[in-house]
Scaffold this active site. Structure first.
Site, PDB file in Angstrom:
ATOM      1  N   GLY B  48       0.985  -1.279   0.079  1.00 24.46           N
ATOM      2  CA  GLY B  48      -0.015  -0.075   0.015  1.00 24.46           C
ATOM      3  C   GLY B  48       0.886   1.307   0.056  1.00 24.46           C
ATOM      4  O   GLY B  48       2.009   1.310   0.963  1.00 24.46           O
ATOM      5  N   ALA B  49       0.658   2.128  -0.945  1.00 19.80           N
ATOM      6  CA  ALA B  49       1.718   3.271  -1.055  1.00 19.80           C
ATOM      7  C   ALA B  49       2.039   4.116   0.226  1.00 19.80           C
ATOM      8  O   ALA B  49       3.024   3.899   0.480  1.00 19.80           O
ATOM      9  CB  ALA B  49       1.095   4.244  -2.239  1.00 19.80           C
ATOM     10  N   ARG B  98      10.382  -1.011  -4.917  1.00 18.88           N
ATOM     11  CA  ARG B  98       9.196  -0.990  -5.633  1.00 18.88           C
ATOM     12  C   ARG B  98       9.206   0.328  -6.433  1.00 18.88           C
ATOM     13  O   ARG B  98       9.030   1.500  -5.733  1.00 18.88           O
ATOM     14  CB  ARG B  98       8.171  -1.254  -4.577  1.00 18.88           C
ATOM     15  N   GLN B 205      -5.536  -8.852  -2.272  1.00 20.80           N
ATOM     16  CA  GLN B 205      -5.726  -7.757  -1.220  1.00 20.80           C
ATOM     17  C   GLN B 205      -7.196  -7.501  -0.844  1.00 20.80           C
ATOM     18  O   GLN B 205      -7.739  -7.138   0.072  1.00 20.80           O
ATOM     19  CB  GLN B 205      -5.103  -6.331  -1.779  1.00 20.80           C
ATOM     20  N   ASP B 246      -0.997   4.929  -6.347  1.00 19.14           N
ATOM     21  CA  ASP B 246       0.082   4.832  -6.044  1.00 19.14           C
ATOM     22  C   ASP B 246       0.975   5.953  -6.514  1.00 19.14           C
ATOM     23  O   ASP B 246       2.077   6.208  -6.030  1.00 19.14           O
ATOM     24  CB  ASP B 246       0.691   3.290  -6.581  1.00 19.14           C
ATOM     25  N   ASN B 256      -2.374   2.848 -10.172  1.00 21.29           N
ATOM     26  CA  ASN B 256      -2.957   2.138  -9.232  1.00 21.29           C
ATOM     27  C   ASN B 256      -2.737   0.590  -9.337  1.00 21.29           C
ATOM     28  O   ASN B 256      -2.733   0.212 -10.649  1.00 21.29           O
ATOM     29  CB  ASN B 256      -4.327   2.632  -8.967  1.00 21.29           C
ATOM     30  N   LYS B 257      -3.353  -0.188  -8.481  1.00 25.42           N
ATOM     31  CA  LYS B 257      -3.373  -1.886  -8.470  1.00 25.42           C
ATOM     32  C   LYS B 257      -3.960  -2.278  -9.792  1.00 25.42           C
ATOM     33  O   LYS B 257      -4.943  -1.608 -10.175  1.00 25.42           O
ATOM     34  CB  LYS B 257      -3.962  -2.199  -7.489  1.00 25.42           C
TER      35      LYS B 257
END
Lengths: 358, 358
Positions: B48-49, B98, B205, B246, B256-257
């Protein structure tokens, strides 16, 4: 698939490859009665609309034999009316196992129509002819798939990367496949093809079955998670999308595995053609539009657990629709054994069916 | 979450809740060095950012202490230049774990800027102030989330059903959450809320973390497979979509994801509002548009295996992009701690940032 079919008729029993355990194990289950086949359809030991139809054909033979034997057992004379009544009951029971795919009820009805047509024959002859009808369904399915493959391959150019969803391959049919049949035909013609296979949660037909089939064929395949299809479409990695179908309504709307509608919307947004490969038997003119198609809701365990391992907190609720409806306006073309229907709509479907597909 | 944070600073070590094993096990891992934290970020023990940013802040304190101790160990006098050089190296190494989320490099840079500002202080004081800075990042993150929640809750009406993707909750931040913070705020205001949580393959998640958090809060939640979001949007089950982010580019594009872009396309097709909840620190004005954001490709094992169980045939190839880019024209609004940016674009982002968000 090359080797033996996943649906094997052995005269007195039906052997089905247990698709729940692929690709790890290649186990066959033996079905001695139509109730065994019913169990296999409900638990997705056999799955894929055409394959379910083929299995149901043989299930009707097993039911017919059981009913005929019960006359012997009770030492009563054969009564065609009693026979047919019990056969219709067996058929209804089979049809109720999975509601969305039309091929199941189509195959059961075809077997019932056959039994009506030969009502004056002896029980032995009746059984023989029903067995032949079930074999015909099997053989015709492979022929149909190959014709779909031929038509569809005209849409696939050299160096195409094709996205597919679920498994519409040999394992979803008597053999060869619908969507994967198109891909195979193009590949056999020498075209350089790459496939992206959505893993297709929750049953993982893509990562387990499509990857397995394509790997056996030597067709390059990448497995992706369902959520990654949009990323690859937007990046320009995909030239077209091909999926199968469980039922096509009279206006061209397509019911197929959950996630298919999403791909069609993504295809439109990214100007990528979206094709559904559909045998004529999958078209249901009694259903006006997709909204009328019953979408099966399957057990929550498919989402909460994987091979017994919990994936969610205990007691969490899920929604598990197994299919979705893609409206015909999102479909570039339907690929059938009789040809390609571009931009399907009510009028085109009507014309196509009136010509008997031809 | 109510209880203890999943990120616990204990003065000389950082304890992180191992999110790989949730919801089954609530195990904490102890990080004694910044390399331990690096490992935890890379292996998604913490993810999670914003949470990665918070963990990185404490990792920089651990690095600073290690460097200061090494002067003692070598019996050499403290050199600020040597200290800072090594601290920058530690920061670079952390940043490389990351690439997609900006919060990681943002937090590392904030800690480096702090160390520059206090360069004339004693090593002990330097360490104290860096520790305080890391705690500030933690505390501010919770404050920011609560403000995002307040703003966002104005978009959530009574009886709304909200779709979310991945986990942008307490477990993705110091606490409270961004997207889930909005949902919690609306729920705490007494609004009747139902959440549909995409399971979010491959790391799950949604089914593991979001369902766990919402269940603890007593907020009704249904887990769905990623492929089912389109079905429910098309059926009219969903009133709005809220996701985290993110990295937000200067034109409002959101990384994002993986799977987020798909939801935004589906939202547009079905006229459902699509919101991203983003702390100001997630906005990266140095990146012109989404295409410039590096999308991390993660290990293929995330797709081919689940808890050691193979899901695909041996040797099959996968593509595993961990994020995707949602172009700003698909975003109804960005929800920040300073207010809501409707229809984000380059001009609006510029104005917003020039005002310092205010």
């Amino acid at each position: 698939m090359g080797g033996a079919s996943h649906i094997q008729w052995e005269g007195n029993l039906l052997k089905l490859l247990d698709q729940r355990f692929l690709p790890e194990k290649e186990d066959y289950l033996e079905c001695h009665t139509h109730l065994d086949v019913q169990h296999c359809i409900r638990d997705m030991i056999v799955r894929g609309a055409p394959a379910i139809g083929v299995a149901a054909g043989f299930a009707m033979v097993l039911a017919a034999r059981f009913i005929i034997q019960s006359f012997h057992g009770k030492n009563t004379a054969f009564s065609w009316l009693d026979f047919e009544t019990q056969l219709i009951e067996a058929g209804d029971s089979l049809k109720n196992t999975r509601p969305t795919a039309v091929n199941l009820s189509w195959a059961v009805d075809r077997m019932l129509i056959k039994s009506l047509a030969i009502k004056d024959k002896s029980p032995e002859r009746l059984l023989e002819e029903m067995e032949q009808e079930a074999k015909n369904i099997f053989d015709e399915d492979i022929e149909v798939n190959k014709k779909i493959g031929e038509w569809g391959s005209t849409l696939i150019h050299d160096n195409f990367t094709i996205l597919t969803h679920c498994n519409a391959g040999a394992l979803a049919t008597a053999g060869y496949g619908t969507a994967l049949g198109v891909i195979k035909s193009a590949f056999y013609q020498g075209k350089n093809i790459t496939v992206y296979a959505d893993e297709t949660r929750p049953f993982l037909q893509g990562s387990r079955l499509t990857a397995y089939e394509l790997q056996k064929e030597g067709i390059p395949v990448f497995v992706i998670v369902d959520g990654a299809a949009g990323y690859h479409l937007n990046k320009g990695d995909i030239n077209c999308i091909i999926v199968g179908a469980d039922r096509v309504a009279a206006n061209g709307d397509v019911a197929n595995k959950i996630g298919t509608y999403t791909l069609a919307v993504l295809a439109k947004e990214n100007n990528v053609p979206f094709y559904a490969a559909v045998p004529f038997s999958t078209i249901d003119m009694s259903i006006g539009c997709g909204k009328e198609i019953i979408v099966e809701e399957r057990d929550s365990q498919e989402i909460t657990h994987l091979k017994g391992i919990p994936l969610t907190p205990r007691g969490v609720k899920v929604k598990n629709p197994s299919f979705d409806i893609t409206p015909s306006n999102l479909i570039t073309a339907l690929i059938t054994e009789y040809g390609i229907i571009y931009n399907p709509n009510e009028k085109k479907m009507q014309q196509f069916v009136e010509k008997g597909g031809g």
